[in-house]
Design a protein around this motif. Structure first.
Motif, PDB file in Angstrom:
ATOM      1  N   ASP A 297     112.325  -8.072 -11.946  1.00 26.28           N
ATOM      2  CA  ASP A 297     113.508  -8.979 -11.510  1.00 26.28           C
ATOM      3  C   ASP A 297     113.698  -9.000 -10.028  1.00 26.28           C
ATOM      4  N   VAL A 298     113.012  -7.925  -9.507  1.00 26.94           N
ATOM      5  CA  VAL A 298     112.841  -7.930  -7.979  1.00 26.94           C
ATOM      6  C   VAL A 298     111.749  -8.889  -7.511  1.00 26.94           C
TER       7      VAL A 298
ATOM      8  N   PRO B 116     115.108  -3.272  -2.823  1.00 20.87           N
ATOM      9  CA  PRO B 116     114.209  -4.618  -2.930  1.00 20.87           C
ATOM     10  C   PRO B 116     113.434  -5.014  -1.964  1.00 20.87           C
TER      11      PRO B 116
ATOM     12  N   LEU C  36     115.625  -1.938  -7.628  1.00 21.80           N
ATOM     13  CA  LEU C  36     117.143  -2.549  -7.405  1.00 21.80           C
ATOM     14  C   LEU C  36     117.735  -2.116  -6.273  1.00 21.80           C
TER      15      LEU C  36
ATOM     16  N   PHE D 279     124.582  -5.344  -0.334  1.00 22.11           N
ATOM     17  CA  PHE D 279     125.548  -6.064  -1.288  1.00 22.11           C
ATOM     18  C   PHE D 279     126.947  -5.159  -1.148  1.00 22.11           C
TER      19      PHE D 279
ATOM     20  N   LEU E 235     123.472 -14.437  -4.447  1.00 25.93           N
ATOM     21  CA  LEU E 235     122.978 -13.115  -5.273  1.00 25.93           C
ATOM     22  C   LEU E 235     123.886 -11.973  -5.068  1.00 25.93           C
ATOM     23  N   ILE E 236     124.394 -11.350  -6.212  1.00 28.32           N
ATOM     24  CA  ILE E 236     125.413 -10.436  -6.372  1.00 28.32           C
ATOM     25  C   ILE E 236     124.754  -9.176  -6.532  1.00 28.32           C
ATOM     26  N   ALA E 237     123.489  -9.086  -7.150  1.00 27.44           N
ATOM     27  CA  ALA E 237     122.676  -7.810  -7.172  1.00 27.44           C
ATOM     28  C   ALA E 237     121.098  -8.263  -7.025  1.00 27.44           C
ATOM     29  N   ALA E 238     120.326  -7.300  -6.684  1.00 24.67           N
ATOM     30  CA  ALA E 238     119.057  -7.675  -6.533  1.00 24.67           C
ATOM     31  C   ALA E 238     118.184  -8.146  -7.469  1.00 24.67           C
ATOM     32  N   ILE E 239     118.757  -9.210  -8.429  1.00 22.84           N
ATOM     33  CA  ILE E 239     117.930  -9.716  -9.542  1.00 22.84           C
ATOM     34  C   ILE E 239     117.643 -11.015  -9.181  1.00 22.84           C
ATOM     35  N   PHE E 240     116.420 -11.258  -8.821  1.00 21.33           N
ATOM     36  CA  PHE E 240     115.748 -12.666  -8.479  1.00 21.33           C
ATOM     37  C   PHE E 240     115.508 -13.390  -9.691  1.00 21.33           C
TER      38      PHE E 240
ATOM     39  N   ARG F 108     129.674  -2.851  -2.116  1.00 20.81           N
ATOM     40  CA  ARG F 108     129.989  -2.474  -3.577  1.00 20.81           C
ATOM     41  C   ARG F 108     131.590  -1.828  -3.392  1.00 20.81           C
TER      42      ARG F 108
END
Lengths: 262, 112
Positions: A226-227, A193, A190, A4, B79-84, A6
């Motif tokens: 979260d991942v 991932p 994070l 992503f 998705l803008i961060a790796a939070i699924f 940055r």
């Protein structure tokens, strides 16, 4: 994964790189002398297709031999080899285990695993494989000729220590697992991932060190969830033996599946 | 650094497909969920094709943003961060709608 975009202020967004007309991308790279395209050939070929085909061939061989296969990944120094040694000490009498040992240059890890009742086949990725930082399906295939697959219940592929590349290459495994050590900090899920999403089991190793670290295990587990909310977490210390029964149970269950299926 | 072996793999596919015809631009789609760095891939491409029949060809990389679809509330979002997790309802019941692409889509035949 993890690409992503940055900015220096830490904000991230996607660049809106919608697959638009090709002309939008003509500023990428040096196209000098190539404005004279005569013909555009559409091919739609998966870039890792060749690896996937070899992985499928491996999978067929594993199935024919009735052996289940686990691809074990981690960063360097997380404790894959120590965990495998401790695993062999406990489980080698119960399950017939073979190991493909991936290492760029040395036989150090393969040597550490010898003498525990498992067949070990070493792949040095520096020998004919360009010193790659991961095992791919072809490298694993080269190691299979040195193993008597039908005499095994379980094959563990110890990948090259690396949190990035191994996740991109299927080798024909039934399951992927990773070893993560508590000295690696809370944020790695994070940052990497692709790896954390790829695995069925995350073994959190070196938990005997927790009293000496500022590692916030709950924050780490939150990041992992979260991942990859489906990842099974097993806390271990290869040094003290903590959690190894649970890990060996998971492995032997995996191998038991092969007996039933084979 | 797997971009080098990946560049070799792309070059082999294009070379087979082009069958000796001169190749200009090679277009690939790269999903943002892939652990592959576009700049590194382009650099590796120039190294891999140097001194070969593909020398001078370039890699045009179209990045595909990662998007999720929520199985609970149906929302689709980038998705803008790796939070699924669903950014609307918080559910972890999400599927990847895009971002895992890694394909050669086309290449140009060039020349007089």
């Amino acid at each position: 994964m993890g690409r992503f975009h940055r900015h220096s202020d830490g904000t991230a967004h996607d660049l809106g790189h919608d697959p638009g007309p090709p002309a939008l991308h003509s500023d990428l790279g040096d196209h000098s002398g190539y404005d004279d395209a005569r013909e555009r050939v559409e091919i739609l070929e998966r870039i890792l297709g060749e690896n996937d085909r070899t992985a499928e061939a491996n999978r067929q061989d594993f199935r024919a031999a009735g052996v289940r296969v686990v691809n074990l990944m981690s960063s360097p120094g997380a404790g894959k080899t120590s965990l495998l040694r401790a695993t062999l000490e406990r489980a080698a009498d119960l399950v017939r285990i073979g190991i493909v040992e991936g290492d760029i240059y040395t036989s150090i890890d393969a040597d550490r695993l010898s003498g525990f009742g498992a067949a070990v086949s070493l792949v040095n990725t520096a020998n004919g494989f360009g010193g790659e930082c991961h095992l791919d399906a072809t490298m694993v295939r080269s190691a299979l000729g040195r193993l008597d697959l039908p005499s095994l219940d379980l094959l563990v592929i110890e990948n090259v220590g690396n949190l990035v590349c191994p996740a991109e290459f299927s080798v024909g495994e039934d399951a992927r697992a990773m070893v993560y050590s508590v000295t690696e900090g809370e944020e790695k899920p994070l940052k990497y991932p692709a790896m954390f999403r790829a695995v069925e089991v995350a073994v959190i190793n070196k938990v005997d060190l927790l009293p000496y670290l500022e590692f916030d295990i709950d924050r780490f587990l939150g990041n992992l969830a979260d991942v990859n909310p489906d990842a099974q977490v097993i806390m271990t210390s290869a040094r003290t033996g903590a959690g190894l029964d649970e890990w060996c149970d998971w492995l032997t269950q995996r191998a038991g599946g092969s007996v039933a299926a084979g | 650094m797997h971009e080098l072996s990946i560049s070799r793999s792309i070059a082999a596919t294009v070379r087979d497909n082009a069958a000796g015809r001169p190749v200009g631009r090679v277009r690939i789609e790269l999903g943002q969920l892939r652990q592959i760095v576009p700049e590194t891939l382009r650099h590796c491409w120039s190294l891999v094709v140097e001194g070969t029949d593909l020398e001078g060809s370039t890699l045009e990389i179209t990045e595909v943003p990662a998007a999720l679809k929520c199985r609970s509330c149906g929302a689709r979002f980038t998705l803008i961060a790796a939070i699924f997790r669903c950014e609307h309802c918080g559910s972890r019941e999400v599927t990847i709608a895009s971002g895992e692409e890694f394909m050669i889509t086309s290449y140009d035949i060039v020349g007089a």
